[in-house]
Motif scaffolding. Structure first.
Motif, short mmCIF file in Angstrom:
data_model
loop_
_atom_site.label_atom_id
_atom_site.label_comp_id
_atom_site.label_asym_id
_atom_site.label_seq_id
_atom_site.Cartn_x
_atom_site.Cartn_y
_atom_site.Cartn_z
N SER A 113 0.96 -1.26 -0.09
CA SER A 113 -0.08 -0.05 0.07
C SER A 113 0.75 1.25 0.09
CB SER A 113 -0.66 0.11 1.04
OG SER A 113 -0.19 0.08 2.47
N TYR A 114 0.44 2.30 -0.74
CA TYR A 114 1.26 3.60 -0.68
C TYR A 114 0.76 4.47 -0.17
CZ TYR A 114 4.46 6.81 -3.16
OH TYR A 114 5.26 7.95 -3.33
N TYR A 115 -0.69 4.71 -0.18
CA TYR A 115 -1.39 5.91 0.40
C TYR A 115 -2.67 5.49 0.83
CZ TYR A 115 -4.13 10.55 0.27
OH TYR A 115 -4.92 11.24 0.91
N ILE A 116 -2.86 5.71 2.17
CA ILE A 116 -4.13 5.32 2.87
C ILE A 116 -4.78 6.46 3.85
CG2 ILE A 116 -5.61 3.67 4.36
CD1 ILE A 116 -4.33 2.31 1.95
N GLU A 117 -5.94 6.83 3.46
CA GLU A 117 -6.42 7.88 4.24
C GLU A 117 -8.00 7.86 4.60
OE1 GLU A 117 -6.55 12.96 4.63
OE2 GLU A 117 -5.55 11.96 2.83
N ARG A 118 -8.23 8.31 5.73
CA ARG A 118 -9.71 8.21 6.28
C ARG A 118 -10.30 9.74 6.20
NH1 ARG A 118 -9.85 5.35 10.72
NH2 ARG A 118 -10.25 3.57 9.81
N VAL A 119 -11.32 9.92 5.54
CA VAL A 119 -11.92 11.20 5.40
C VAL A 119 -13.43 10.95 5.71
CG1 VAL A 119 -10.17 12.30 3.95
CG2 VAL A 119 -12.37 10.90 2.68
N SER A 120 -14.34 12.20 5.81
CA SER A 120 -15.82 11.92 6.14
C SER A 120 -16.26 13.27 5.06
CB SER A 120 -15.91 12.28 7.53
OG SER A 120 -17.41 12.46 7.88
N VAL A 121 -17.70 13.25 4.95
CA VAL A 121 -18.30 14.11 4.20
C VAL A 121 -19.57 14.53 5.12
CG1 VAL A 121 -17.63 13.40 2.05
CG2 VAL A 121 -19.47 12.41 3.06
N ASN A 122 -19.36 14.75 6.50
CA ASN A 122 -20.41 15.15 7.37
C ASN A 122 -20.65 16.71 7.28
OD1 ASN A 122 -18.05 14.72 9.01
ND2 ASN A 122 -19.59 15.61 10.59
N ASN A 123 -19.40 17.40 7.07
CA ASN A 123 -19.56 18.87 7.04
C ASN A 123 -18.91 19.18 5.98
OD1 ASN A 123 -16.87 18.98 8.06
ND2 ASN A 123 -17.56 18.47 10.22
N VAL A 124 -18.91 20.76 5.68
CA VAL A 124 -18.29 21.50 4.71
C VAL A 124 -16.62 21.32 4.69
CG1 VAL A 124 -17.75 23.39 3.68
CG2 VAL A 124 -20.03 23.21 4.21
N LYS A 125 -16.19 21.35 6.07
CA LYS A 125 -14.61 21.39 6.15
C LYS A 125 -14.22 20.01 5.90
CE LYS A 125 -11.16 21.47 9.70
NZ LYS A 125 -10.85 21.82 11.27
N ASN A 126 -14.94 18.93 6.36
CA ASN A 126 -14.58 17.52 5.93
C ASN A 126 -14.75 17.02 4.52
OD1 ASN A 126 -13.79 17.03 8.54
ND2 ASN A 126 -15.63 16.26 9.20
N VAL A 127 -15.64 17.74 3.71
CA VAL A 127 -15.92 17.48 2.44
C VAL A 127 -14.71 18.12 1.28
CG1 VAL A 127 -17.31 18.19 0.20
CG2 VAL A 127 -18.28 17.34 2.35
N ILE A 128 -14.26 19.26 1.87
CA ILE A 128 -13.07 19.86 1.39
C ILE A 128 -11.86 18.99 1.51
CG2 ILE A 128 -11.36 21.98 1.51
CD1 ILE A 128 -13.99 23.59 2.01
N ALA A 129 -11.80 18.36 2.69
CA ALA A 129 -10.66 17.45 2.85
C ALA A 129 -10.50 16.39 2.18
CB ALA A 129 -10.42 17.29 4.60
N ALA A 130 -11.90 15.69 2.15
CA ALA A 130 -12.05 14.57 1.31
C ALA A 130 -11.68 14.65 -0.17
CB ALA A 130 -13.45 14.14 1.45
N LYS A 131 -12.25 15.93 -0.71
CA LYS A 131 -11.85 16.07 -2.09
C LYS A 131 -10.24 15.98 -2.25
CE LYS A 131 -12.27 18.05 -6.26
NZ LYS A 131 -12.59 19.32 -6.38
N LYS A 132 -9.64 16.67 -1.41
CA LYS A 132 -8.08 17.01 -1.42
C LYS A 132 -7.60 15.38 -1.42
CE LYS A 132 -4.23 18.81 0.79
NZ LYS A 132 -3.83 19.68 1.98
N ALA A 133 -8.12 14.34 -0.66
CA ALA A 133 -7.45 13.22 -0.43
C ALA A 133 -7.76 12.41 -1.45
CB ALA A 133 -8.07 12.56 0.69
N ILE A 134 -9.30 12.37 -1.96
CA ILE A 134 -9.26 11.81 -3.33
C ILE A 134 -8.47 11.89 -4.60
CG2 ILE A 134 -11.21 11.38 -5.13
CD1 ILE A 134 -13.22 11.19 -2.73
N LYS A 135 -8.31 13.36 -4.65
CA LYS A 135 -7.53 13.87 -5.76
C LYS A 135 -6.19 13.36 -5.88
CE LYS A 135 -6.79 18.16 -8.48
NZ LYS A 135 -7.16 19.59 -8.85
#
Length: 246
Positions: free
Chosen positions: A168-190
């Protein structure tokens, strides 16, 4: 009139079938926007799961492949090895990935397969009526009994597990329950897609999601329940990032 916001071209005009308040729609958009912004939409190939996102091939405006239950990583492995120039991703729920598909995801990760997995964790089997999933929290109410750890054991923490594997090279856990976390989730997916474009190893982004229907909550209550119950048990953050070490 100037256009200040529009739908990403990587999503079709087909209305989502998801229940009101389900956050699959948000996650779909984040994946689609990332592909569009990276300019790889025309060479993207997604693999849909069996579960709530089984009709993902109707929503993403790129080539899609349907896999048997839990076998999306195996299908993605074949596609990526046959067509290494394509950007390949699996989109899987916790029932698909962490139950019947556990062996598939573990071995894909340990082999360092060069595709990206979007893992949606809502702690329940959504499509089949709200049964206990591998990720259901201790004491969480499900159909019919919920998780009694004395009988069923404990939830599987997928990100923590896969982060221990050499491939495994990159593993991250994010959430989409509020605006701040949605922004962080987008960054991780990208970032996960960017690593694939660089030819790096296996990448997975786990996204904590809601299931208001099977949790028996309103959409707003579900977002709060995720924040107060899921995030403490499944802490957000980067569990492995080989790129950050260099």
């Amino acid at each position: 009139m100037a256009v200040v916001f529009k739908k990403t071209s990587m999503l079709t005009d087909v209305p989502f079938h998801y229940c009101p308040g389900c956050t699959h729609g948000i996650i779909h958009r984040l994946v689609a926007e990332s592909l569009e912004e990276l300019g790889v939409g025309q060479k993207a190939i997604g693999v849909a799961p069996v579960g709530c996102a089984v009709f993902a091939y109707n929503y993403f405006n790129c080539d899609m492949h349907e896999a048997a239950h839990g076998r999306a990583p195996a299908v993605a492995t074949g596609i990526k090895r046959a067509r290494p120039e394509n950007v390949v991703f699996t989109y899987q729920g916790d029932g698909d990935l962490a139950s019947i598909g556990t062996a598939e995801i573990v071995h894909a990760a340990t082999r360092g397969e060069k595709f990206t997995t979007i893992f949606v964790n809502n702690a329940i089997y959504g499509m089949t009526g709200g049964q206990m999933a591998p990720t259901t929290l201790p004491g969480q109410v499900t159909s019919p009994y919920g998780r009694d750890t004395n009988h069923c054991g404990y939830p599987v923490r997928v990100s923590e597990m896969l982060a221990t594997l050499k491939g495994s090279y990159y593993i991250e856990r994010v959430s989409v329950n509020n605006v701040k976390n949605v922004i962080a989730a987008k960054k991780a997916i990208k970032k996960a897609f960017e690593y694939q474009l660089e030819g790096k190893g296996f990448c997975l982004v786990e996204v904590l999601s809601t299931c208001p229907t099977n949790w028996g909550l309103t959409p707003i209550e579900a977002l709060k329940w995720l924040d107060e119950n899921m995030i403490p048990y499944y802490p957000l953050g980067v569990y492995k990032d080989e790129g950050a070490q260099k």
